[in-house]
Design an enzyme around this catalytic site. Sequence first.
Site, PDB file in Angstrom:
ATOM      1  N   GLU A 257      -5.030  -3.666  -1.948  1.00  0.00           N
ATOM      2  CA  GLU A 257      -6.481  -3.421  -1.880  1.00  0.00           C
ATOM      3  C   GLU A 257      -6.787  -2.178  -1.032  1.00  0.00           C
ATOM      4  O   GLU A 257      -7.911  -1.685  -1.048  1.00  0.00           O
ATOM      5  CB  GLU A 257      -7.206  -4.656  -1.330  1.00  0.00           C
ATOM      6  CG  GLU A 257      -6.869  -5.046   0.109  1.00  0.00           C
ATOM      7  CD  GLU A 257      -5.580  -5.860   0.254  1.00  0.00           C
ATOM      8  OE1 GLU A 257      -4.649  -5.689  -0.565  1.00  0.00           O
ATOM      9  OE2 GLU A 257      -5.508  -6.664   1.204  1.00  0.00           O
TER      10      GLU A 257
ATOM     11  N   PHE B 141       0.815  -1.222   0.000  1.00  0.00           N
ATOM     12  CA  PHE B 141       0.000   0.000   0.000  1.00  0.00           C
ATOM     13  C   PHE B 141       0.848   1.271   0.000  1.00  0.00           C
ATOM     14  O   PHE B 141       0.381   2.331  -0.391  1.00  0.00           O
ATOM     15  CB  PHE B 141      -0.937   0.005   1.229  1.00  0.00           C
ATOM     16  CG  PHE B 141      -0.256   0.429   2.504  1.00  0.00           C
ATOM     17  CD1 PHE B 141      -0.090   1.778   2.804  1.00  0.00           C
ATOM     18  CD2 PHE B 141       0.241  -0.516   3.410  1.00  0.00           C
ATOM     19  CE1 PHE B 141       0.558   2.172   3.975  1.00  0.00           C
ATOM     20  CE2 PHE B 141       0.890  -0.124   4.568  1.00  0.00           C
ATOM     21  CZ  PHE B 141       1.045   1.224   4.855  1.00  0.00           C
TER      22      PHE B 141
ATOM     23  N   GLU C 287       9.257  -4.188  12.999  1.00  0.00           N
ATOM     24  CA  GLU C 287       8.971  -3.034  12.134  1.00  0.00           C
ATOM     25  C   GLU C 287       7.649  -2.414  12.588  1.00  0.00           C
ATOM     26  O   GLU C 287       6.622  -3.099  12.620  1.00  0.00           O
ATOM     27  CB  GLU C 287       8.844  -3.502  10.676  1.00  0.00           C
ATOM     28  CG  GLU C 287       8.577  -2.376   9.709  1.00  0.00           C
ATOM     29  CD  GLU C 287       8.399  -2.852   8.265  1.00  0.00           C
ATOM     30  OE1 GLU C 287       7.687  -3.845   8.048  1.00  0.00           O
ATOM     31  OE2 GLU C 287       8.967  -2.223   7.360  1.00  0.00           O
TER      32      GLU C 287
ATOM     33  N   CYS D  80       9.496   1.721   3.439  1.00  0.00           N
ATOM     34  CA  CYS D  80      10.403   0.617   3.775  1.00  0.00           C
ATOM     35  C   CYS D  80      11.816   1.125   3.981  1.00  0.00           C
ATOM     36  O   CYS D  80      12.654   0.428   4.522  1.00  0.00           O
ATOM     37  CB  CYS D  80      10.393  -0.430   2.687  1.00  0.00           C
ATOM     38  SG  CYS D  80      11.085   0.189   1.166  1.00  0.00           S
TER      39      CYS D  80
ATOM     40  N   SER E  83       5.351  -6.984   3.286  1.00  0.00           N
ATOM     41  CA  SER E  83       5.927  -7.312   4.595  1.00  0.00           C
ATOM     42  C   SER E  83       6.681  -8.642   4.525  1.00  0.00           C
ATOM     43  O   SER E  83       6.401  -9.495   3.677  1.00  0.00           O
ATOM     44  CB  SER E  83       4.812  -7.382   5.632  1.00  0.00           C
ATOM     45  OG  SER E  83       3.871  -8.349   5.239  1.00  0.00           O
TER      46      SER E  83
ATOM     47  N   LYS F 256      -1.113  -6.947  -9.286  1.00  0.00           N
ATOM     48  CA  LYS F 256      -2.092  -7.039  -8.184  1.00  0.00           C
ATOM     49  C   LYS F 256      -1.688  -5.969  -7.167  1.00  0.00           C
ATOM     50  O   LYS F 256      -0.793  -6.174  -6.353  1.00  0.00           O
ATOM     51  CB  LYS F 256      -2.037  -8.440  -7.567  1.00  0.00           C
ATOM     52  CG  LYS F 256      -3.304  -8.908  -6.900  1.00  0.00           C
ATOM     53  CD  LYS F 256      -3.815  -8.024  -5.786  1.00  0.00           C
ATOM     54  CE  LYS F 256      -3.028  -8.170  -4.505  1.00  0.00           C
ATOM     55  NZ  LYS F 256      -3.467  -7.185  -3.466  1.00  0.00           N
TER      56      LYS F 256
HETATM   57  P1  NAD Z   1       1.549  -6.632   2.997  1.00  0.00           P
HETATM   58  O1  NAD Z   1       2.582  -7.680   3.068  1.00  0.00           O
HETATM   59  O2  NAD Z   1       0.441  -6.663   3.990  1.00  0.00           O
HETATM   60  O3  NAD Z   1       0.848  -6.635   1.561  1.00  0.00           O
HETATM   61  C1  NAD Z   1       1.591  -6.612   0.372  1.00  0.00           C
HETATM   62  C2  NAD Z   1       0.768  -7.258  -0.738  1.00  0.00           C
HETATM   63  O4  NAD Z   1       0.530  -8.619  -0.413  1.00  0.00           O
HETATM   64  C3  NAD Z   1      -0.588  -6.606  -0.948  1.00  0.00           C
HETATM   65  O5  NAD Z   1      -0.853  -6.557  -2.333  1.00  0.00           O
HETATM   66  C4  NAD Z   1      -1.548  -7.554  -0.242  1.00  0.00           C
HETATM   67  O6  NAD Z   1      -2.822  -7.585  -0.822  1.00  0.00           O
HETATM   68  C5  NAD Z   1      -0.868  -8.901  -0.403  1.00  0.00           C
HETATM   69  N1  NAD Z   1      -1.130  -9.806   0.725  1.00  0.00           N
HETATM   70  C6  NAD Z   1      -1.384  -9.462   2.018  1.00  0.00           C
HETATM   71  N2  NAD Z   1      -1.560 -10.565   2.760  1.00  0.00           N
HETATM   72  C7  NAD Z   1      -1.417 -11.625   1.944  1.00  0.00           C
HETATM   73  C8  NAD Z   1      -1.474 -13.042   2.133  1.00  0.00           C
HETATM   74  N3  NAD Z   1      -1.712 -13.582   3.324  1.00  0.00           N
HETATM   75  N4  NAD Z   1      -1.261 -13.836   1.068  1.00  0.00           N
HETATM   76  C9  NAD Z   1      -0.994 -13.306  -0.140  1.00  0.00           C
HETATM   77  N5  NAD Z   1      -0.941 -11.972  -0.377  1.00  0.00           N
HETATM   78  C10 NAD Z   1      -1.133 -11.139   0.648  1.00  0.00           C
HETATM   79  O7  NAD Z   1       2.312  -5.228   3.052  1.00  0.00           O
HETATM   80  P2  NAD Z   1       1.687  -3.779   3.148  1.00  0.00           P
HETATM   81  O8  NAD Z   1       1.153  -3.567   4.527  1.00  0.00           O
HETATM   82  O9  NAD Z   1       0.822  -3.494   1.983  1.00  0.00           O
HETATM   83  O10 NAD Z   1       3.017  -2.895   2.957  1.00  0.00           O
HETATM   84  C11 NAD Z   1       3.879  -2.572   4.000  1.00  0.00           C
HETATM   85  C12 NAD Z   1       5.062  -3.511   4.060  1.00  0.00           C
HETATM   86  O11 NAD Z   1       5.752  -3.517   2.822  1.00  0.00           O
HETATM   87  C13 NAD Z   1       6.091  -3.097   5.092  1.00  0.00           C
HETATM   88  O12 NAD Z   1       6.550  -4.240   5.764  1.00  0.00           O
HETATM   89  C14 NAD Z   1       7.206  -2.484   4.256  1.00  0.00           C
HETATM   90  O13 NAD Z   1       8.487  -2.524   4.840  1.00  0.00           O
HETATM   91  C15 NAD Z   1       7.147  -3.329   3.041  1.00  0.00           C
HETATM   92  N6  NAD Z   1       7.754  -2.676   1.903  1.00  0.00           N
HETATM   93  C16 NAD Z   1       8.963  -3.134   1.489  1.00  0.00           C
HETATM   94  C17 NAD Z   1       9.592  -2.516   0.437  1.00  0.00           C
HETATM   95  C18 NAD Z   1      10.936  -2.989  -0.017  1.00  0.00           C
HETATM   96  O14 NAD Z   1      11.362  -2.564  -1.063  1.00  0.00           O
HETATM   97  N7  NAD Z   1      11.617  -3.858   0.694  1.00  0.00           N
HETATM   98  C19 NAD Z   1       8.984  -1.449  -0.230  1.00  0.00           C
HETATM   99  C20 NAD Z   1       7.737  -1.026   0.200  1.00  0.00           C
HETATM  100  C21 NAD Z   1       7.129  -1.656   1.274  1.00  0.00           C
END
Ligand code: NAD
Length: 498
Positions: free
Chosen positions: A174, A147, A381, A279, A224, A171
């Site tokens: 959401e 997000f 985090e 991140c 994450s 994808k």
């Molecule tokens: P998230 O892991 O909750 O979601 C990321 C994506 O995965 C979304 O599209 C979500 O719909 C999907 N998703 C969520 N749960 C899932 C599941 N159980 N099975 C399959 N798909 C699933 O992350 P977020 O809250 O959207 O974003 C924040 C996180 O992203 C933080 O931990 C941040 O550090 C990380 N991030 C990392 C980088 C990097 O380059 N390393 C960059 C941006 C964000």
Amino acid sequence: MEYVSHWINGQDLESSRTLPVTNPATGATIRQVAEGDATTVQAAIEAAKAAFPAWRDTPPAKRAQVMYRFKALLERDAERLVQLISEEHGKTVEDAMGELKRGIENVEYACGVPELLKGEYSHNVGPSIDAFSNFQPLGVVAGITPFNFPAMVPLWMYPMAIACGNAFILKPSEKDPSAAVAVAKLLEEAGLPQGIMSVVQGGRETVEALLDAPDVKAISFVGSTPIAETIYRRGAESGKRVQALGGAKNHAIVLPDADIDNAANTLMGAAFGSAGERCMAISVAVCVGDDTADRLIEAMTPKIAALKIGPGTDKGLDMGALVTAQHRDKVLGYIEKGIQEGADLVADGRDLVVPGHEDGFFVGGCLFDRVTPQMTIYAEEIFGPVLCVVRVSSLDEAIDLTNAHEYGNGTCLFTRDGEAARRFTDAIEVGMVGINVPLPVPVASHSFGGWKRSLFGDLHAYGPDAVRFYTRRKAVSQRWPSSFETAKAEFNFPSGGQ
Ligand code: NAD
């Protein structure tokens, strides 16, 4: 209420199930987004498979022309796009513009695809034998994005994937899905054939359908760490190429010789910009010596109190709201835990009220002093506007501390000492390192990726690594003997020089 569709084969597509999208500044549900499933994913895959052969065979220079036009359209629509980002994510419009510009950098880099796809050639490696390698697209590839950068992180992925000749399925998160679709739709206006780019909406079910589909050859994931690890394992098990970028706990080390005013100013942006939902946000300031810690805290405390916080769509603010009520509560839970575990909360943003936006998901800037490595607020985090100060006695102790953390995304050293900076750069086990640069996000011509549990996979995101990730190398040895040569049967393994 507005509806955010899937976008498949150039068409908006609805689903019977939806998920709510909120405006973090008001707390109101402003849109419903389609919730996809295996059928939606299959429709996108079919469209991608049908469009892929012609796109693969389109010369790279022609594919680059689409990217040139795409870049111009992104610039034309920038104001509209940053409003959408800010409205659903909560970040300020200025910050959203920054993210969009960094995303556009990746489109510019993809415009160079004819050069980037140049193969390798060796003449006369054996009698009348020449060898060359070239880089061919994989086919249908997918990206799953978080997000916190609804425009930029998708733009890390598909401009290069598509420029390399693949078909791409995105994808997006959401939680803030509108900007991703709006950006992707500009590709059609730029002349991209239908089916080469699709957006499927939803959550876990949509992701799992992409992971299990044999026709999807590669997955780029950013999110994450727990989800990144699951995606990496499941994708690899089904034979896909996977890069999965995860979470972070970025340490800034402040040495006694650092320019404290400069460190404090830049740390304000690095810790509290985008309400810490980056991140690469600095969430730990490791101060070498008590005097350094005292001076840094003294410089930062009034700046934290003066942060301008409000609805991100208003101009001139420093920080907006957190993305959802659930995420705000999680951040507040961490702050409570920090107090319980004995850290000293010297700046407390919990009681922030933004007049006229009482239902928004706001948390003000928070600063904890005397945080220890055993505390939850250090280990995990938080992804919010919370900076933890850890006091250590030497640079070596700071390096050991940083290296012992499970994450290794970004880090920064504040110093005037070149020798210390060089030692730090060599010894630190982190993928992206800044020296007096607290957000060392590489430019588009250098790839982005963390170490340790901040990245699963081998290749980093965007830049040169993306060209390798989205293509397969093919090595060709070809012999064109002259008409008077006749090949003999050779039973020994062919060796150099023959
Ligand atoms: P998230 O892991 O909750 O979601 C990321 C994506 O995965 C979304 O599209 C979500 O719909 C999907 N998703 C969520 N749960 C899932 C599941 N159980 N099975 C399959 N798909 C699933 O992350 P977020 O809250 O959207 O974003 C924040 C996180 O992203 C933080 O931990 C941040 O550090 C990380 N991030 C990392 C980088 C990097 O380059 N390393 C960059 C941006 C964000």
